[in-house]
Design a protein around this motif. Sequence first.
Motif: not given
Length: 376
Positions: A229-237, A295-301
Motif C-alpha cells: 500500500l505505502k511501500g517500504g524497504i527490504m533487505g536481502i542479505f 509511486a509507492f513500492g518496495i525497494r529491495f537492497d
Amino acid sequence: MLVINNKTVGALFRLIQLLIIAYVAVYVCWIQRAYQDTDSVISSVSTKVKGNILTNSSIEGVHVWDVPEYVIPPQGENSFFVLTNMILTPGQTQSKCPEIPSEVTKCESVSDCREGHNEVHGNGVQTGHCVKYSDTIKTCEVQAWCPLENDTIIPKPALLGAAEDFTVLIKNSIQYPKFNFRKRNILHHINSTYLKNCTFDRKTNPHCPIFRLGNMLTEAGEDFSVMALKGGIMGIFIDWNCDLDFPERFCIPKYSFSRLDNKNPENNVAPGYNFRFAKYYKNNENIETRTLIKAFGIRFDVIVFGMAGKFNIVPTIVNLGATLAFLSLVTAVCNWVMLTCMKDRDYYAKHKFIHLNQKGDSVPLSSMETTSYGTP
Ligand SMILES: Nc1ncnc2c1ncn2[C@@H]1O[C@H](COP(=O)(O)OP(=O)(O)OP(=O)(O)O)[C@@H](O)[C@H]1O
C-alpha cells in the motif's frame, strides 16, 4: 624449585590450566579461528525481475504492467524498486488552476494570495488570484502542471498487489583477493534448465538464486498486501562467511531477508517509501502533456557480507605465544593463593623467601624464582 604438597593449591593450579586450555581450544581456535588469516568479501550484484500484471482501473482501463514499467530504474546498484501502488494524474499541461485546499492555500479574496509566491508544500507558483476550487471552497490560483495531483486517497488494495508473485534473479559474484578465491551464487551444479524452473525455498531449493517477492516478505515476517500500500524497504542479505581450509564446495551463500525501514506502530509518522515521476508526451494539439505518477513500492537492497579465513603460520604462532603467556600466569595466581589464603602460608613463605642479614651469610633459596606444585 619449591615443591609443596597441598591438594587445594594443586587442584586450583590444574583447574586454571584446564580453563585456559578450554578457552584457547573452544573460543580462540574453534569459534574465532584465530589460527587463520582473514579477508573480507568484495562483491558485485545484478538483478532481474520478471512477471506481468493485468489491472483494470477507472483512470487507465485495462492495462498490462510489465518489467520496464514497474521496475524503476530498469537497473540499479545493489538494489531494485518494484512499483506496487500509485496515484495517477493524467493529462497535465502547463496552465493555471486552483490550488488543492489547505490551511495556507484557502482564500477569501485576492488579498489572501500573493503573486509569485512559491509555497514549499504547494504545487506551483501563485498568480495572485483567488478562484473557486469547488462550490464552497476558494483557493489561490497557481501556474503549474494542471490538473493538480490530489494524493489524499491512496488506492486500497494496492493497484499492483499481485506483484508478490514476481520473481527476481540475483546474480552475485564475490572474491577474496588475498586468497585468490572467486565464486558466484549460481553454483556449479545449477544448469540453465534448473535455473529456468527453480524458485528459492529454504528447504527444497536453498541454492536457487531466483526469489519470489512474496516469499521474501513472508520470511521477513511482513504482509505483502500491507507493505504494498505505502511501500517500504527490504533487505536481502547474502552471507559469504567461508572457511577456506575446507574444500571450495563448502563455501556457499546463505540468504536471509528483513525489513529495513521503520515500521514502529507507536511512531508511525511518514510511513513507507514513495516518490514521483512523470511520463511526457505531446497531445493532439501538439502541447507537451504528462501523466504524473506518485509511486509507492518496495525497494529491495541486496547486502552482501562475509569474511573468509585460511590457515596461516603467523597468527598461529602469535596465538600460541599468547596461550603460553596465559599459562605462565597460573603459577603467579597459585603463588598468591598459597601465600595469602592458605593455613600454612607462613611456613610456605619461610621456605620460599630467605632474608639475608649480611653479605655471604647464606645461600638464598629464593634465587629459584619458580614454584611448582605437586599433583594432588
Ligand atoms: N526474475 C526471474 N525469474 C525467473 N527466471 C529468470 C528471472 N530472471 C532471469 N531468469 C532466467 O534465468 C536465466 C538466466 O537469465 P539471464 O538474464 O542471464 O539470461 P537471458 O537469456 O538474458 O534472460 P531473459 O532473456 O529470459 O530475460 C534465463 O533462463 C532467464 O529466463
